[in-house]
Scaffold this motif. Structure first.
Motif, PDB file in Angstrom:
ATOM      1  N   GLU A  54       0.782  -1.100   0.014  1.00 23.80           N
ATOM      2  CA  GLU A  54      -0.233   0.049  -0.118  1.00 23.80           C
ATOM      3  C   GLU A  54       0.997   1.046  -0.104  1.00 23.80           C
ATOM      4  N   GLY A  60      -3.407  -2.542  -5.559  1.00 16.67           N
ATOM      5  CA  GLY A  60      -4.253  -3.679  -4.827  1.00 16.67           C
ATOM      6  C   GLY A  60      -3.239  -4.786  -4.439  1.00 16.67           C
ATOM      7  N   THR A  85      -7.517  -6.623   5.583  1.00 12.86           N
ATOM      8  CA  THR A  85      -8.509  -5.502   5.732  1.00 12.86           C
ATOM      9  C   THR A  85      -7.975  -4.624   6.951  1.00 12.86           C
ATOM     10  N   LYS A  90      -6.286   1.550   1.961  1.00 13.71           N
ATOM     11  CA  LYS A  90      -6.761   2.025   0.632  1.00 13.71           C
ATOM     12  C   LYS A  90      -6.684   1.046  -0.472  1.00 13.71           C
ATOM     13  N   ARG A  92      -7.164  -1.990  -2.932  1.00 15.79           N
ATOM     14  CA  ARG A  92      -8.021  -3.042  -3.315  1.00 15.79           C
ATOM     15  C   ARG A  92      -7.396  -4.426  -2.717  1.00 15.79           C
ATOM     16  N   ASP A 117     -15.976  -7.437   2.017  1.00 16.19           N
ATOM     17  CA  ASP A 117     -16.148  -6.092   1.777  1.00 16.19           C
ATOM     18  C   ASP A 117     -16.592  -5.061   2.733  1.00 16.19           C
ATOM     19  N   SER A 120     -13.348  -4.260   4.672  1.00 17.00           N
ATOM     20  CA  SER A 120     -12.349  -3.391   4.145  1.00 17.00           C
ATOM     21  C   SER A 120     -13.063  -2.031   3.846  1.00 17.00           C
ATOM     22  N   ARG A 123     -13.558  -2.436  -0.400  1.00 18.68           N
ATOM     23  CA  ARG A 123     -12.369  -2.593  -1.095  1.00 18.68           C
ATOM     24  C   ARG A 123     -12.213  -4.197  -1.655  1.00 18.68           C
TER      25      ARG A 123
END
Length: 376
Positions: A54, A60, A85, A90, A92, A117, A120, A123
């Motif tokens: 990240e 991602g 997560t 940020k 994905r 989902d 996160s 994401r």
């Protein structure tokens, strides 16, 4: 362009004479070769490496599912994704993917992906896979129904995300009186769907029909990717639309060091560990797993598979990996990604026995000195 950092979490401690003593790293490899104490440290290091993507500018991170092997230590990639997560904010998180025919009921996939989902903050990228041939031996699932079960399971998952519950589901392979998953995904109508493929014509046509994203599995000659993406664009055109770059993903290992020579010296021994040991048995396929048409395609592509390669010149000529200085890697990356038309590149810097500090050095050079100049 989107760049995802991919990690197999391979086992780097196979004995030096593994290639002579064992005929496969899959299915029947004795699990006494696994050391849980070393495994504990490995998971910590591997998760740290993924999370660091990240801050280095990757879009991602990717994890995937395999069973009973030394090739990839993630029988449950959802567990690793859950940890990620909480370690990232940020990027994905792509799970590529859950092997739907292995889950009974596959509603479990809908629930766990929805959890990821929500955890996160929206994401998740939801990868759906049929599962590799060895997995059907490991889980004793009838391979002749693999594609039927996959399509039914995928339809069930998608309906569970997009239709208010409870409702009843009744298909050839699955019956559920109450389909009513809690939680529901944060992304609406559902997270993006990625489906990996190794050139199967059925998969290419299916992904094009559904307008999902096709992710090309790595370890093949660049000519195979040229052909596969051309077939995918043709399949999209037959379905009345033009394929978007973000619908096509190219998997390619990369390693970056200060000079071309240093990059090869640091990376090559660990690549050969991966090729000669961890790829052994990956092509084990039970009868009925593929159609005659796709089996013929696989046979034609067999000589293009990384496991068949013996020399470094073959690695470079076939673009099985991009290895070199930042300048060299950037030049090759820009050339091939534009030629293929892929809008997603999935790369890993840690292969085989490569030490963690070298993997992270490569990631940093890639993130700082290559990726900012390989975007459109």
């Amino acid at each position: 362009m989107q760049y995802f950092f991919f990690h197999l979490m391979s086992w780097p401690y196979l004995p030096a004479d593994f290639d002579q003593r064992y005929d496969s790293a899959w299915i029947w490899l004795p699990n006494e070769l696994y050391d849980p104490v070393k495994g504990h440290t490995l998971y910590q290091e591997y998760i740290d490496t993924l999370a660091s993507a990240e801050e280095l500018g990757f879009d991602g991170i990717c994890v995937n599912e395999h069973h009973q092997n030394a090739y990839g230590l993630m029988p449950s990639p959802n567990v690793i994704a859950g940890a990620l997560t909480q370690r990232t904010k940020k990027v994905r998180i792509a799970v590529i993917g859950n092997a739907l025919p292995m889950y009974n009921p596959p509603l479990r996939v809908a629930e766990e992906y929805a959890m990821l989902d929500v955890l996160s903050g929206g994401r998740l990228i939801a990868g759906m896979v049929i599962g590799g041939g060895p997995e059907y031996y490991s889980y004793n699932v009838n391979p002749t129904y693999a594609r039927e079960r996959f399509r039914e399971a995928l339809d069930l998952v998608l309906k569970s995300w997009t239709t208010p519950g409870p409702f009843t589901w009744n298909s050839k392979h699955y019956f559920l009186r109450y389909v009513n998953p809690w939680p529901r995904p944060l992304q609406q109508p559902h997270p993006p769907i990625w489906i990996p493929g190794a050139g199967s014509l059925e998969t290419i046509e299916f992904v094009a029909q559904r307008r999902f994203a096709y992710m090309g599995i790595p370890y093949f000659h660049i000519d195979v990717f040229r052909k596969v993406f051309a077939l995918f664009r043709e399949a999209c055109a037959k379905n009345g639309y033009e394929a978007k770059p973000e619908q096509m993903g190219w998997g390619i290992p990369m390693y970056v060091a200060e000079t071309d020579r240093q990059a090869r010296e640091e990376f090559e021994p660990h690549l050969w560990y991966f090729v000669r040991n961890l790829l052994k048995g990956i092509t084990t396929t039970p009868p009925g797993y593929t159609s005659p048409r796709s089996a013929l395609t696989a046979m034609k592509n067999r000589g293009s598979f990384l496991y068949e390669k013996k020399t470094w010149s073959e690695i470079e000529d076939g673009c099985y990996a991009i290895v070199g200085s930042p300048k060299t890697v950037l030049q090759k990356l820009n050339h091939y990604r534009k030629e293929l038309g892929a809008g997603v590149v999935m790369t890993g810097c840690q292969t085989g026995t490569l030490p963690h500090h070298l993997a992270r050095k490569s990631m940093e050079l890639l993130g700082r000195e290559v990726l900012p100049y390989a975007r459109d």
